[in-house]
Design a protein around this motif. Sequence first.
Motif, PDB file in Angstrom:
ATOM      1  N   SER A  45       0.976  -1.073   0.134  1.00 34.86           N
ATOM      2  CA  SER A  45       0.225   0.068  -0.149  1.00 34.86           C
ATOM      3  C   SER A  45       0.861   1.233   0.085  1.00 34.86           C
ATOM      4  O   SER A  45       0.707   2.260  -0.740  1.00 34.86           O
ATOM      5  CB  SER A  45      -0.864   0.125   1.111  1.00 34.86           C
ATOM      6  OG  SER A  45      -1.456   0.947   1.155  1.00 34.86           O
ATOM      7  N   ALA A  46       1.686   1.371   0.797  1.00 35.91           N
ATOM      8  CA  ALA A  46       2.576   2.390   0.839  1.00 35.91           C
ATOM      9  C   ALA A  46       3.452   2.840  -0.426  1.00 35.91           C
ATOM     10  O   ALA A  46       3.752   3.654  -0.987  1.00 35.91           O
ATOM     11  CB  ALA A  46       3.751   2.223   1.963  1.00 35.91           C
ATOM     12  N   ILE A  47       4.018   1.711  -1.027  1.00 37.47           N
ATOM     13  CA  ILE A  47       4.693   1.610  -2.267  1.00 37.47           C
ATOM     14  C   ILE A  47       3.807   2.201  -3.439  1.00 37.47           C
ATOM     15  O   ILE A  47       3.953   3.312  -4.157  1.00 37.47           O
ATOM     16  CB  ILE A  47       5.268   0.331  -2.588  1.00 37.47           C
ATOM     17  CG1 ILE A  47       6.329   0.137  -1.936  1.00 37.47           C
ATOM     18  CG2 ILE A  47       5.693   0.431  -3.958  1.00 37.47           C
ATOM     19  CD1 ILE A  47       6.769  -1.313  -1.901  1.00 37.47           C
ATOM     20  N   LEU A  48       2.479   1.708  -3.584  1.00 45.30           N
ATOM     21  CA  LEU A  48       1.450   2.023  -4.650  1.00 45.30           C
ATOM     22  C   LEU A  48       1.050   3.597  -4.155  1.00 45.30           C
ATOM     23  O   LEU A  48       0.798   4.391  -5.300  1.00 45.30           O
ATOM     24  CB  LEU A  48       0.400   1.163  -4.460  1.00 45.30           C
ATOM     25  CG  LEU A  48      -0.728   1.265  -5.571  1.00 45.30           C
ATOM     26  CD1 LEU A  48       0.064   0.946  -6.737  1.00 45.30           C
ATOM     27  CD2 LEU A  48      -1.669   0.064  -5.344  1.00 45.30           C
ATOM     28  N   ALA A  49       1.095   4.221  -3.185  1.00 45.64           N
ATOM     29  CA  ALA A  49       0.486   5.326  -2.797  1.00 45.64           C
ATOM     30  C   ALA A  49       1.364   6.320  -3.570  1.00 45.64           C
ATOM     31  O   ALA A  49       0.883   7.425  -3.876  1.00 45.64           O
ATOM     32  CB  ALA A  49       0.613   5.446  -1.201  1.00 45.64           C
ATOM     33  N   ASP A  50       2.709   5.907  -3.964  1.00 46.89           N
ATOM     34  CA  ASP A  50       3.452   6.936  -4.493  1.00 46.89           C
ATOM     35  C   ASP A  50       3.329   7.094  -6.034  1.00 46.89           C
ATOM     36  O   ASP A  50       3.673   8.093  -6.478  1.00 46.89           O
ATOM     37  CB  ASP A  50       4.806   6.610  -4.402  1.00 46.89           C
ATOM     38  CG  ASP A  50       5.550   6.656  -2.897  1.00 46.89           C
ATOM     39  OD1 ASP A  50       5.077   7.174  -2.285  1.00 46.89           O
ATOM     40  OD2 ASP A  50       6.631   5.971  -2.752  1.00 46.89           O
ATOM     41  N   LEU A  51       2.361   6.220  -6.524  1.00 44.19           N
ATOM     42  CA  LEU A  51       2.117   6.238  -7.861  1.00 44.19           C
ATOM     43  C   LEU A  51       0.573   6.173  -8.186  1.00 44.19           C
ATOM     44  O   LEU A  51       0.361   6.207  -9.497  1.00 44.19           O
ATOM     45  CB  LEU A  51       2.656   4.720  -8.431  1.00 44.19           C
ATOM     46  CG  LEU A  51       4.170   4.517  -8.214  1.00 44.19           C
ATOM     47  CD1 LEU A  51       4.459   3.125  -8.643  1.00 44.19           C
ATOM     48  CD2 LEU A  51       5.127   5.332  -9.137  1.00 44.19           C
ATOM     49  N   THR A  52      -0.242   6.455  -7.428  1.00 38.57           N
ATOM     50  CA  THR A  52      -1.566   6.596  -7.656  1.00 38.57           C
ATOM     51  C   THR A  52      -2.177   7.615  -7.036  1.00 38.57           C
ATOM     52  O   THR A  52      -1.895   8.132  -5.831  1.00 38.57           O
ATOM     53  CB  THR A  52      -2.244   5.142  -7.622  1.00 38.57           C
ATOM     54  OG1 THR A  52      -3.509   5.726  -8.152  1.00 38.57           O
ATOM     55  CG2 THR A  52      -2.216   4.881  -6.258  1.00 38.57           C
ATOM     56  N   ASP A  53      -3.015   8.390  -7.530  1.00 36.57           N
ATOM     57  CA  ASP A  53      -4.061   9.178  -6.759  1.00 36.57           C
ATOM     58  C   ASP A  53      -5.022   8.640  -6.061  1.00 36.57           C
ATOM     59  O   ASP A  53      -6.124   9.199  -5.384  1.00 36.57           O
ATOM     60  CB  ASP A  53      -4.472  10.363  -7.709  1.00 36.57           C
ATOM     61  CG  ASP A  53      -3.347  11.280  -8.176  1.00 36.57           C
ATOM     62  OD1 ASP A  53      -2.386  11.326  -7.496  1.00 36.57           O
ATOM     63  OD2 ASP A  53      -3.598  11.909  -9.334  1.00 36.57           O
ATOM     64  N   ALA A  54      -5.453   7.500  -6.469  1.00 37.67           N
ATOM     65  CA  ALA A  54      -6.270   6.670  -5.774  1.00 37.67           C
ATOM     66  C   ALA A  54      -6.438   6.435  -4.164  1.00 37.67           C
ATOM     67  O   ALA A  54      -5.385   6.688  -3.741  1.00 37.67           O
ATOM     68  CB  ALA A  54      -6.350   5.079  -6.284  1.00 37.67           C
ATOM     69  N   ASP A  55      -7.583   6.761  -3.812  1.00 39.21           N
ATOM     70  CA  ASP A  55      -7.764   6.725  -2.179  1.00 39.21           C
ATOM     71  C   ASP A  55      -7.618   5.371  -1.873  1.00 39.21           C
ATOM     72  O   ASP A  55      -8.637   4.528  -1.501  1.00 39.21           O
ATOM     73  CB  ASP A  55      -9.221   7.098  -1.781  1.00 39.21           C
ATOM     74  CG  ASP A  55      -9.291   7.258  -0.237  1.00 39.21           C
ATOM     75  OD1 ASP A  55      -8.539   6.876   0.379  1.00 39.21           O
ATOM     76  OD2 ASP A  55     -10.404   7.790   0.233  1.00 39.21           O
ATOM     77  N   LEU A  56      -6.543   4.882  -1.548  1.00 40.55           N
ATOM     78  CA  LEU A  56      -5.991   3.254  -1.166  1.00 40.55           C
ATOM     79  C   LEU A  56      -6.711   3.023   0.226  1.00 40.55           C
ATOM     80  O   LEU A  56      -7.260   1.933   0.297  1.00 40.55           O
ATOM     81  CB  LEU A  56      -4.667   3.112  -1.167  1.00 40.55           C
ATOM     82  CG  LEU A  56      -3.851   3.324  -2.469  1.00 40.55           C
ATOM     83  CD1 LEU A  56      -2.409   2.931  -2.378  1.00 40.55           C
ATOM     84  CD2 LEU A  56      -4.379   2.351  -3.519  1.00 40.55           C
ATOM     85  N   PRO A  57      -6.698   3.945   1.100  1.00 34.20           N
ATOM     86  CA  PRO A  57      -7.254   3.247   2.342  1.00 34.20           C
ATOM     87  C   PRO A  57      -8.685   2.981   2.197  1.00 34.20           C
ATOM     88  O   PRO A  57      -9.435   2.417   2.814  1.00 34.20           O
ATOM     89  CB  PRO A  57      -7.099   4.571   3.367  1.00 34.20           C
ATOM     90  CG  PRO A  57      -5.862   5.318   2.830  1.00 34.20           C
ATOM     91  CD  PRO A  57      -5.879   5.093   1.211  1.00 34.20           C
ATOM     92  N   ALA A  58      -9.279   3.941   1.257  1.00 30.76           N
ATOM     93  CA  ALA A  58     -10.899   3.579   1.164  1.00 30.76           C
ATOM     94  C   ALA A  58     -11.131   2.447   0.234  1.00 30.76           C
ATOM     95  O   ALA A  58     -12.276   1.990  -0.146  1.00 30.76           O
ATOM     96  CB  ALA A  58     -11.522   4.636   0.448  1.00 30.76           C
ATOM     97  N   LEU A  59      -9.970   1.977  -0.769  1.00 32.70           N
ATOM     98  CA  LEU A  59     -10.235   0.774  -1.565  1.00 32.70           C
ATOM     99  C   LEU A  59     -10.097  -0.416  -0.284  1.00 32.70           C
ATOM    100  O   LEU A  59      -8.925  -0.959  -0.027  1.00 32.70           O
ATOM    101  CB  LEU A  59      -9.173   0.642  -2.531  1.00 32.70           C
ATOM    102  CG  LEU A  59      -9.009  -0.479  -3.569  1.00 32.70           C
ATOM    103  CD1 LEU A  59     -10.614  -0.347  -4.320  1.00 32.70           C
ATOM    104  CD2 LEU A  59      -8.032  -0.435  -4.415  1.00 32.70           C
ATOM    105  N   LYS A  60     -11.248  -1.178  -0.203  1.00 33.72           N
ATOM    106  CA  LYS A  60     -11.148  -2.230   0.644  1.00 33.72           C
ATOM    107  C   LYS A  60     -10.834  -3.594   0.170  1.00 33.72           C
ATOM    108  O   LYS A  60     -10.962  -3.720  -1.179  1.00 33.72           O
ATOM    109  CB  LYS A  60     -12.704  -2.279   1.305  1.00 33.72           C
ATOM    110  CG  LYS A  60     -12.991  -1.111   2.154  1.00 33.72           C
ATOM    111  CD  LYS A  60     -11.820  -0.901   3.434  1.00 33.72           C
ATOM    112  CE  LYS A  60     -12.462   0.456   4.036  1.00 33.72           C
ATOM    113  NZ  LYS A  60     -11.395   1.043   4.863  1.00 33.72           N
ATOM    114  N   TYR A  61     -10.634  -4.418   0.913  1.00 29.28           N
ATOM    115  CA  TYR A  61     -10.320  -5.802   0.383  1.00 29.28           C
ATOM    116  C   TYR A  61     -11.458  -6.376  -0.583  1.00 29.28           C
ATOM    117  O   TYR A  61     -12.506  -6.244  -0.176  1.00 29.28           O
ATOM    118  CB  TYR A  61      -9.978  -6.924   1.477  1.00 29.28           C
ATOM    119  CG  TYR A  61      -9.757  -8.298   1.217  1.00 29.28           C
ATOM    120  CD1 TYR A  61      -8.616  -8.549   0.445  1.00 29.28           C
ATOM    121  CD2 TYR A  61     -10.347  -9.438   1.692  1.00 29.28           C
ATOM    122  CE1 TYR A  61      -8.039  -9.592   0.061  1.00 29.28           C
ATOM    123  CE2 TYR A  61      -9.700 -10.655   1.241  1.00 29.28           C
ATOM    124  CZ  TYR A  61      -8.671 -10.968   0.486  1.00 29.28           C
ATOM    125  OH  TYR A  61      -8.265 -11.885   0.242  1.00 29.28           O
TER     126      TYR A  61
END
Lengths: 366, 125
Positions: free
Chosen positions: A153-169
């Motif tokens: 998650s931390a790695i991907l966060a650098d490369l996307t504007d998507a709200d990763l915490p909101a993207l659930k399993y």
Amino acid sequence: MSRQTALSGIHQASGATFTDFAGWQMPLRYGSELAEHHAVRNAAGLFDLSHMGEIEVVGPQAAALLDHALVGQISAVAVTKAKYTMICQEDGGILDDLIVYRLEDDRYMVVANASNAEVVLDALRERSAGFDAEVQDRRDDWALVAIQGPQASAILADLTDADLPALKYYAILETKVAGRPARLARTGYTGEDGFEVFCDPADAPAIWEALADAGRERGLIPAGLACRDSLRLEAAMPLYGNELSTATTPYAAGLGRVVKLDKPGGFVGRDALAAVADQPVERVRVGLRPEGRRAPRHGYAVIDPTSGDTVGEITSGAPSPTLGHPIAMAYVDLALAEPGTRLEVDVRGTRVAAEVVPLPFYSRSR
Amino acid sequence: MSIPADLKYTSDHEWIRLDGDVATVGITAFAADALGDVVYVDLPQAGSAIASGDPCGEVESTKSVSDLYAPVTGEVAEVNAEVVDDPSLVNAEPFARGWLFRVKVEGDLGELLDADAYAAVVESA
């Protein structure tokens, strides 16, 4: 000649060892498969899964078609969510296990195993008769890159504007990764947190390199199919051809929860599955913890030490890199399936004691 | 792929170094690479008799397991305790610290390959 993915050149330059898998030339490992396994458990691993089979089902009756064709209630899946499900024969035997993503009200993406994609396509097309929905083979349109592990998650966060915490399993969204359009799903096959990035094959090298660069300092390394297998085994995730086959029903596999017998309209395989739903299965999937260091492997006989009778068969087994001892999954007679039961496995001519243990062998701390 | 010229080989990808009548046995770099990370070696007991061509142990990785075959006939003189403790030596130093066991050879050595002949085996694999 097996097919290469859009990332083959990158894998070759990385010194990958390749294996033929379902007609594809796929990276088996890049260096040490143990290091790759541990990287996914402790940091992150980057996988090329472009061999997976993407199928889209589109149209006003897409949901109704999938309710009819698959064992789960796909119409109940909300847009942007995913479901693990199966496609069965009329006799209840499993044709494949699938993840189905609902992209829009009337558009789904079905992801089949590479080895079964053709079978799934054929079955869906056959079962689509009478439904106002189209089954589309989209395998050539998508590459698939997975980033798995606690640092994903931390790695991907650098490369996307998507709200990763909101993207659930088991959810999916359309976004950009490294500036390229992608479908980003929080799914995986490793027992860790992680993401699967569906993208245009032409964009796959750029996305792969961006993830590799962004992850390097956080311990991300490319990871091959060898560690994917040991990771999924530790997490007790079934593999088609090992734990799942046309000879097995979802109930015997311990996955009866995916079957929605009472959904409206019925589905292919319903009558056969309803007939066995409340019956004790003959053999059921269990975990085994063998003594010693030698690992049981696929196909080895499981023996009742009291009677000497063969009471089951190993479906997957390996020395567990995380746990440091052998683990195995097996189908065994229901009466001998309780955790704590003492069994034996014929490991290449020698009987090895093994205890039935609860599954999974490994689950991540949350 | 390294194939030291001073060793003998079998078509099962084992190497043999002969010192007098004692043969040191290991698996080749090619075999170790094909197996992947070795996590367990099952070796014959010191003092046991082994016969050329018979299975006498196993080398196991997460992905697969491979039988060891006795490359010569004789009595097992010594087992590499270091490689039993740390099987990754088979991958790291297959021709050196990754050796597996030593055999006091009885009778003829039998037919072993030289480095060139083994290189041909690897080529065709």
